[in-house]
Design a protein around this motif. Sequence first.
Motif, short mmCIF file in Angstrom:
data_model
loop_
_atom_site.label_atom_id
_atom_site.label_comp_id
_atom_site.label_asym_id
_atom_site.label_seq_id
_atom_site.Cartn_x
_atom_site.Cartn_y
_atom_site.Cartn_z
N LEU A 64 33.73 32.49 48.26
CA LEU A 64 32.98 33.17 47.22
C LEU A 64 32.17 32.17 46.41
O LEU A 64 32.56 31.01 46.24
CB LEU A 64 33.92 33.94 46.27
CG LEU A 64 34.77 35.05 46.87
CD1 LEU A 64 35.74 35.57 45.82
CD2 LEU A 64 33.89 36.18 47.38
N ARG A 65 31.03 32.63 45.89
CA ARG A 65 30.21 31.81 45.00
C ARG A 65 30.89 31.73 43.64
O ARG A 65 31.27 32.74 43.06
CB ARG A 65 28.81 32.42 44.86
CG ARG A 65 27.87 31.63 43.96
CD ARG A 65 27.43 30.35 44.62
NE ARG A 65 26.56 29.56 43.75
CZ ARG A 65 26.13 28.34 44.05
NH1 ARG A 65 26.47 27.80 45.22
NH2 ARG A 65 25.36 27.67 43.24
N ALA A 66 31.06 30.52 43.12
CA ALA A 66 31.71 30.33 41.82
C ALA A 66 30.81 29.64 40.81
O ALA A 66 30.80 30.00 39.63
CB ALA A 66 32.99 29.52 41.99
N ALA A 67 30.04 28.64 41.25
CA ALA A 67 29.21 27.87 40.33
C ALA A 67 28.21 28.78 39.62
O ALA A 67 27.60 29.66 40.23
CB ALA A 67 28.47 26.76 41.07
N GLY A 68 28.08 28.58 38.31
CA GLY A 68 27.14 29.35 37.52
C GLY A 68 27.74 30.63 36.96
O GLY A 68 27.12 31.30 36.13
N GLN A 69 28.95 30.98 37.38
CA GLN A 69 29.61 32.18 36.88
C GLN A 69 30.60 31.84 35.78
O GLN A 69 31.06 30.70 35.67
CB GLN A 69 30.37 32.90 38.01
CG GLN A 69 29.51 33.46 39.11
CD GLN A 69 30.28 34.46 39.96
OE1 GLN A 69 30.69 35.51 39.48
NE2 GLN A 69 30.48 34.12 41.21
N SER A 70 30.95 32.81 34.98
CA SER A 70 32.04 32.65 34.01
C SER A 70 33.35 32.89 34.73
O SER A 70 33.38 33.43 35.84
CB SER A 70 31.89 33.65 32.86
OG SER A 70 32.06 34.98 33.33
N THR A 71 34.45 32.50 34.10
CA THR A 71 35.75 32.72 34.72
C THR A 71 36.03 34.22 34.86
O THR A 71 36.62 34.65 35.85
CB THR A 71 36.86 32.06 33.88
OG1 THR A 71 36.77 32.51 32.51
CG2 THR A 71 36.73 30.55 33.91
N GLY A 72 35.58 35.00 33.89
CA GLY A 72 35.78 36.44 33.96
C GLY A 72 35.03 37.07 35.12
O GLY A 72 35.55 37.94 35.83
N ALA A 73 33.78 36.62 35.34
CA ALA A 73 32.97 37.16 36.43
C ALA A 73 33.58 36.79 37.78
O ALA A 73 33.61 37.61 38.70
CB ALA A 73 31.55 36.65 36.33
N LEU A 74 34.06 35.56 37.90
CA LEU A 74 34.68 35.15 39.15
C LEU A 74 35.97 35.93 39.39
O LEU A 74 36.26 36.32 40.53
CB LEU A 74 34.96 33.65 39.15
CG LEU A 74 35.63 33.11 40.42
CD1 LEU A 74 34.77 33.38 41.65
CD2 LEU A 74 35.91 31.61 40.29
N GLY A 75 36.72 36.18 38.32
CA GLY A 75 37.93 36.98 38.46
C GLY A 75 37.63 38.37 38.99
O GLY A 75 38.35 38.89 39.85
N SER A 76 36.55 38.95 38.50
CA SER A 76 36.14 40.28 38.98
C SER A 76 35.73 40.23 40.45
O SER A 76 36.06 41.14 41.23
CB SER A 76 34.98 40.81 38.13
OG SER A 76 35.38 40.97 36.78
N SER A 77 35.01 39.17 40.84
CA SER A 77 34.60 39.02 42.24
C SER A 77 35.80 38.85 43.16
O SER A 77 35.85 39.43 44.25
CB SER A 77 33.66 37.82 42.39
OG SER A 77 32.46 38.00 41.64
N LEU A 78 36.78 38.07 42.71
CA LEU A 78 37.99 37.87 43.50
C LEU A 78 38.77 39.18 43.63
O LEU A 78 39.29 39.50 44.70
CB LEU A 78 38.86 36.79 42.87
CG LEU A 78 38.45 35.34 43.15
CD1 LEU A 78 39.21 34.39 42.23
CD2 LEU A 78 38.71 34.98 44.61
N ALA A 79 38.85 39.92 42.52
CA ALA A 79 39.57 41.20 42.55
C ALA A 79 38.93 42.15 43.56
O ALA A 79 39.63 42.84 44.32
CB ALA A 79 39.59 41.82 41.16
N ALA A 80 37.60 42.21 43.57
CA ALA A 80 36.89 43.08 44.51
C ALA A 80 37.12 42.64 45.96
O ALA A 80 37.29 43.47 46.86
CB ALA A 80 35.40 43.09 44.19
N ALA A 81 37.13 41.32 46.18
CA ALA A 81 37.32 40.80 47.54
C ALA A 81 38.76 41.01 48.02
O ALA A 81 39.00 41.21 49.21
CB ALA A 81 36.97 39.32 47.59
N LEU A 82 39.71 40.98 47.10
CA LEU A 82 41.11 41.15 47.46
C LEU A 82 41.52 42.62 47.55
O LEU A 82 42.56 42.94 48.13
CB LEU A 82 42.01 40.46 46.43
CG LEU A 82 41.98 38.93 46.40
CD1 LEU A 82 42.72 38.40 45.18
CD2 LEU A 82 42.60 38.37 47.68
#
Length: 203
Positions: A64-82
């Motif tokens: 997943l793309r992480a750079a440039g995102q906030s920790t909250g946004a990355l958490g949401s992306s991980l939740a969607a992927a999982l």
Amino acid sequence: MRNAIGSLIAFVVTMVVATSAWAQSYQIQPGDALRVEVLEDPTLNRTVLVLPDGSVNFPLAGTLRAAGQSTGALGSSLAAALAPNFNAPPSVFVSIASLAPPPLPGAVAATGPTIEVFIMGEVGIPGKHLATQGTTILQVLAQAGGLTNFAAPKRIELRRADNKTGVMNKYTYNHNGSGSGIKGNTVLKPGDVVVVPSRRLFE
């Protein structure tokens, strides 16, 4: 005395609020170490390294793309992927474990006695490592504490950026010694990233 205690409490509260606001607004950078916690499955909890290309690799979620995102946004992306692996979208919390160290003067030169390489995934000590020039992929895995019990030894990757195009090339390494990929005596170059993925079910 009460005024002093009140002032101290107010100061602590202010610092906590300020730290929380910073964490929410901070944009993730390559080289940062992130702590990921999955409320519904603690076995997935781990610290992951943001690769030089700005991505992170997480079990069951992939890259997943992480750079440039906030920790909250990355958490949401991980939740969607999982989510496909759970009955309902899981609760994923991402925090900053450690910030990327500032670049050292002259670090881009490859003439020093050591080089910087990155190791992530199922190893004992993931993160940035200094390796002596001439170090092989097998040796650097040993330097990182070896593979964990959850590692997929046949699918280890060496990711190396092309000097001209910047494209990250991937090479497969089988730690068990067979296969047609690169061998354990492959010498690492500055900026190389070694990725040790997690085992799949029944692997």
